[in-house]
Scaffold this active site. Structure first.
Site, PDB file in Angstrom:
ATOM      1  CB  CYS A 128      61.875-125.216  30.876  1.00 52.36           C
ATOM      2  SG  CYS A 128      62.910-124.096  31.816  1.00 52.36           S
ATOM      3  CD  GLU A 145      62.142-133.547  53.959  1.00 54.79           C
ATOM      4  OE1 GLU A 145      62.728-132.469  53.758  1.00 54.79           O
ATOM      5  OE2 GLU A 145      62.016-134.415  53.086  1.00 54.79           O
TER       6      GLU A 145
END
Length: 360
Positions: A268, A118
Site C-alpha cells: 500500500c 449485485e
C-alpha cells in the site's frame, strides 16, 4: 371491479453528506492530466521542500499506471488467502470446492443469483440485502419465473434461449446490466478473468497506488478499470473480485481503515506515504468529492388498490392488486418501480394533491 384510492404525501431527499477528514489533499487536476502525489528527496535550498529534505510533487498517472509483477503475485496470494479465511457467509456465494464441478443448470442458477444480489447491493448494504434476496429467490427462483413478471432484462434472456450470456460484451446487451454487473456475473458465475470496479474496489486501488484523483471523473474511472484488469487472478477471478470488494467494505473503509489488519498493507503506497508525511493520511486517497447539497422534494403519492372484495375495512386482502409505475431512466431512483406519484412545487394540502393525482 371496485377500486379504492388513498392519497398520501412523501418526502424524497438525498442522504446527508458524510464527514470529511481534516487532512484532505488539494483539488484534483484536470481530467486530461490525472496526477498522483509522490515523495521526493531534495538537496540544497528548495522552496518546495520541507526542512527535513523531503518534499512532494505530482506525477502523471500514465507514468505510474500498472503494478509490478512482484506486486501482482503478492496481492493475489495475500487477498485470496485472507478471503478464504474471512469471507462473509452470504446466500449468493458458493464455496471454493463448489466451483470445480458444477452442472450447467447450476451455473445458470448461479448467474441469476449473482445478478439479483449485485443489483440489490447497488441500492443498499449487505445486511439489508440478505433478507430481501432470500424473499426474492423464494418468489422468483429462476430467470424463467422472473420473465413471467415482465421484467425486460429477464424476458430478453429467456427469449434468447434462457441461457445467460457468458461474455461481458454480450451481458451488457441485456437491459439493466452495465460494466460492473457484467463483470461480476462473468467472473463470479462463469469464472471469466475480467475485472469489476465499484466504490470499494476503487478505494482499495487508489490507496494501493496512492492515487489522489477525482474518483467521479470518467477518465479516472477508466484508469482504475485498467488497474483492476491487471491484477485480477486468472484462476479465481470471481473470488478475487469479491475479495477486493470485501476488503474495501470491511477493512479498507472510507474513514476508518484498519491498516494493521490489512493483508496487502505491505503493497500500500498510501500507507507508506502517510507514515512518512505529517500532512497526508491514508484516508486522503482517493480525493474527497464535494457532496451534492441536500434538498427536499415533496410528492403526492397514489396507492390504487384493485380488489374483488367490497369490504374496504379489511386491513389486508391477499387477492388485491396494486398499480405501480416505472420511474424515468434518468434522475433520482432511475428505473425503479413505485406507486404513481406527482412531484409538488411545495408542501400542499390534501385537496391540492388529489387534483394533481386525478390528472396523472
Amino acid at each position: 371491479m371496485p377500486t379504492s384510492l388513498r392519497s398520501t404525501q412523501k418526502r424524497n431527499h438525498n442522504p446527508p453528506p458524510t464527514t470529511t477528514p481534516a487532512a484532505a489533499p488539494a483539488a484534483s487536476p484536470p481530467a486530461a492530466s490525472i496526477k498522483r502525489r509522490r515523495r521526493v528527496v531534495t538537496k540544497g535550498n528548495n522552496a518546495n521542500a520541507s526542512h527535513n529534505g523531503v518534499g512532494e510533487e505530482e506525477e502523471d498517472l500514465e507514468d505510474i499506471l500498472g503494478f509490478k509483477e512482484a506486486e501482482i503475485i503478492e496481492i493475489r496470494a495475500s487477498l485470496l488467502k485472507w478471503y478464504d479465511e474471512n469471507r462473509r457467509d452470504l446466500p449468493w456465494r458458493r464455496g471454493k470446492e463448489e466451483i470445480i464441478e458444477e452442472e450447467e443448470v447450476e451455473v445458470e442458477k448461479r448467474a441469476y443469483g449473482v445478478w439479483v444480489s449485485e443489483v440489490m447491493l447497488q441500492q443498499t448494504g449487505v445486511a439489508t440485502v440478505v433478507d430481501y434476496y432470500r424473499r426474492w429467490m423464494t418468489k422468483w427462483p429462476s430467470i424463467h419465473h422472473l420473465s413471467l413478471a415482465s421484467l425486460e432484462g429477464a424476458k430478453r434472456i429467456t427469449e434468447g434461449g434462457g441461457r445467460f450470456p457468458r461474455s461481458v460484451m454480450e451481458l451488457k446487451k441485456v437491459p439493466g446490466i452495465g460494466n460492473y454487473t457484467a463483470g461480476a456475473i462473468a467472473s463470479i458465475a462463469f469464472n471469466k478473468a475480467v475485472a469489476v470496479v465499484d466504490g470499494n474496489v476503487l478505494r482499495v486501488l487508489a490507496r494501493l497506488k496512492a492515487i489522489s484523483a477525482n474518483p467521479k471523473d470518467l477518465l479516472t474511472v477508466k484508469k482504475f478499470w485498467k488497474l483492476a484488469e491487471q491484477i485480477v487472478d486468472p484462476d479465481r477471478p470471481g473470488d478475487f473480485n469479491q475479495a477486493l470488494m470485501e476488503l474495501g467494505a470491511t477493512i479498507c473503509t472510507p474513514t476508518s481503515p484498519s491498516c494493521s489488519s490489512c493483508r496487502v498493507s505491505g503493497q500500500c503506497h498510501a500507507l507508506a506515504t502517510a507514515r512518512d508525511s505529517s500532512s497526508l493520511m491514508v484516508t486522503d486517497y482517493p480525493q474527497k468529492v464535494v457532496k451534492t447539497k441536500q434538498r427536499n422534494e415533496f410528492s403526492a403519492v397514489c396507492v390504487l388498490e384493485i380488489t374483488k372484495s367490497l369490504d374496504f375495512s379489511e386491513k389486508c386482502n391477499s387477492k388485491s392488486l396494486y398499480i405501480i409505475v416505472k420511474r424515468p431512466d434518468e434522475g433520482l431512483l432511475a428505473g425503479l418501480w413505485e406507486f404513481p406519484s406527482v412531484l409538488l412545487k411545495h408542501d400542499s394540502d390534501a385537496t391540492a394533491r388529489r387534483k394533481l393525482l386525478i390528472n396523472f
